[in-house]
Design a protein around this motif. Sequence first.
Motif, mmCIF file in Angstrom:
data_model
loop_
_atom_site.group_PDB
_atom_site.id
_atom_site.type_symbol
_atom_site.label_atom_id
_atom_site.label_comp_id
_atom_site.label_asym_id
_atom_site.label_seq_id
_atom_site.Cartn_x
_atom_site.Cartn_y
_atom_site.Cartn_z
ATOM 1 N N ASP A 77 0.801 -1.151 -0.033
ATOM 2 C CA ASP A 77 -0.108 0.044 -0.015
ATOM 3 C C ASP A 77 0.734 1.154 0.136
ATOM 4 N N LEU A 78 1.938 1.106 0.886
ATOM 5 C CA LEU A 78 2.747 2.681 0.897
ATOM 6 C C LEU A 78 3.427 2.705 -0.687
ATOM 7 N N VAL A 79 3.993 1.577 -1.296
ATOM 8 C CA VAL A 79 4.624 1.793 -2.499
ATOM 9 C C VAL A 79 3.500 2.475 -3.324
ATOM 10 N N ASP A 80 2.579 1.879 -3.465
ATOM 11 C CA ASP A 80 1.511 2.452 -4.172
ATOM 12 C C ASP A 80 1.230 3.962 -3.912
ATOM 13 N N ASP A 81 1.224 4.269 -2.838
ATOM 14 C CA ASP A 81 0.905 5.668 -2.263
ATOM 15 C C ASP A 81 1.991 6.607 -2.707
ATOM 16 N N VAL A 82 3.441 6.181 -2.474
ATOM 17 C CA VAL A 82 4.544 6.858 -2.657
ATOM 18 C C VAL A 82 4.430 7.046 -4.248
ATOM 19 N N ALA A 83 4.289 5.948 -5.018
ATOM 20 C CA ALA A 83 4.361 5.885 -6.631
ATOM 21 C C ALA A 83 3.301 7.184 -7.060
ATOM 22 N N ALA A 84 2.085 6.988 -6.511
ATOM 23 C CA ALA A 84 0.998 8.006 -6.831
ATOM 24 C C ALA A 84 1.348 9.416 -6.572
ATOM 25 N N ALA A 85 1.943 9.706 -5.595
ATOM 26 C CA ALA A 85 2.331 11.238 -5.140
ATOM 27 C C ALA A 85 3.520 11.479 -5.832
ATOM 28 N N LEU A 86 4.352 10.785 -6.516
ATOM 29 C CA LEU A 86 5.348 11.088 -7.392
ATOM 30 C C LEU A 86 5.109 11.139 -8.813
ATOM 31 N N GLU A 87 4.135 10.197 -9.473
ATOM 32 C CA GLU A 87 3.749 10.124 -10.885
ATOM 33 C C GLU A 87 3.267 11.389 -11.405
ATOM 34 N N GLU A 88 3.890 11.805 -12.506
ATOM 35 C CA GLU A 88 3.218 13.056 -13.223
ATOM 36 C C GLU A 88 3.602 14.368 -12.450
ATOM 37 N N TRP A 89 4.214 14.285 -11.435
ATOM 38 C CA TRP A 89 4.665 15.495 -10.744
ATOM 39 C C TRP A 89 5.607 16.317 -11.046
ATOM 40 N N GLU A 90 5.835 17.398 -11.158
ATOM 41 C CA GLU A 90 6.596 18.670 -11.535
ATOM 42 C C GLU A 90 6.882 19.406 -10.494
ATOM 43 N N VAL A 91 8.293 19.616 -10.024
ATOM 44 C CA VAL A 91 8.832 20.380 -8.896
ATOM 45 C C VAL A 91 8.734 21.804 -9.206
ATOM 46 N N ASP A 92 8.024 22.621 -8.560
ATOM 47 C CA ASP A 92 8.227 24.154 -8.839
ATOM 48 C C ASP A 92 9.645 24.565 -8.783
ATOM 49 N N GLY A 93 9.752 25.597 -9.586
ATOM 50 C CA GLY A 93 11.252 26.267 -9.791
ATOM 51 C C GLY A 93 12.075 25.676 -10.678
ATOM 52 N N PHE A 94 11.577 24.357 -11.183
ATOM 53 C CA PHE A 94 12.584 23.515 -12.227
ATOM 54 C C PHE A 94 12.066 23.577 -13.404
ATOM 55 N N ALA A 95 13.007 23.597 -14.634
ATOM 56 C CA ALA A 95 12.463 23.335 -15.878
ATOM 57 C C ALA A 95 12.633 21.928 -16.202
ATOM 58 N N MET A 96 11.558 21.267 -16.129
ATOM 59 C CA MET A 96 11.618 19.695 -16.121
ATOM 60 C C MET A 96 10.321 19.276 -16.715
ATOM 61 N N HIS A 97 10.695 17.847 -17.106
ATOM 62 C CA HIS A 97 9.363 17.170 -17.401
ATOM 63 C C HIS A 97 8.922 16.552 -16.213
ATOM 64 N N PRO A 98 7.804 16.054 -16.135
ATOM 65 C CA PRO A 98 6.877 15.681 -14.605
ATOM 66 C C PRO A 98 7.828 14.101 -14.504
ATOM 67 N N PHE A 99 8.013 14.015 -13.167
ATOM 68 C CA PHE A 99 8.356 12.431 -12.960
ATOM 69 C C PHE A 99 7.689 11.319 -13.367
ATOM 70 N N ARG A 100 8.254 10.400 -13.736
ATOM 71 C CA ARG A 100 7.547 9.157 -14.224
ATOM 72 C C ARG A 100 8.227 7.987 -13.253
ATOM 73 N N VAL A 101 7.402 7.183 -12.845
ATOM 74 C CA VAL A 101 7.566 6.113 -12.079
ATOM 75 C C VAL A 101 8.088 5.008 -12.945
ATOM 76 N N THR A 102 9.278 4.372 -12.588
ATOM 77 C CA THR A 102 9.880 3.473 -13.665
ATOM 78 C C THR A 102 9.882 2.075 -13.103
ATOM 79 N N LEU A 103 9.802 2.042 -11.757
ATOM 80 C CA LEU A 103 9.719 0.791 -11.229
ATOM 81 C C LEU A 103 8.893 1.029 -9.776
ATOM 82 N N ALA A 104 8.326 -0.179 -9.559
ATOM 83 C CA ALA A 104 7.773 -0.064 -7.817
ATOM 84 C C ALA A 104 7.574 -1.669 -7.598
#
Length: 127
Positions: A77-104
């Motif tokens: 459950d925690l792995v799923d929650d952490v993956a959901a929190a980070l998937e497609e998230w962009e960090v403010d202040g950075f020129a970046m593409h959103p994060f992709r989860v590549t392994l869980a």
Amino acid sequence: MRAGRALRRAIIARIEVEVPDLENRVSDQAVAATPYPYCTLGPSNWTRQDADCIDGRIWSLQVDIWHSKAAKGAVEDLVDDVAAALEEWEVDGFAMHPFRVTLAQTLEDPSGDLHGVVQIEAMVEDA
């Protein structure tokens, strides 16, 4: 502050807000007395990914979730929650593409503890 350190700080803050079951036990490195469950940031790496007029890096990070051997479902459950929190998230202040989860994944650590792993990556433009 360099990009890697700033991204680590932002990821810790994001997980603390988005995954309340960790009770703010998210850090770069845990100490022996840290109660379960907790999350640490594992190894990171980057590779050059330059394009026309843009210097960039593919930046990767491993997020580790730790729990007692009696809690395999809770780690999943925690792995799923952490993956959901980070998937497609962009960090403010950075020129970046959103994060992709590549392994869980969830596995048993040789210590007897349960270990969840979430690996993320993003293209980050050099400042």
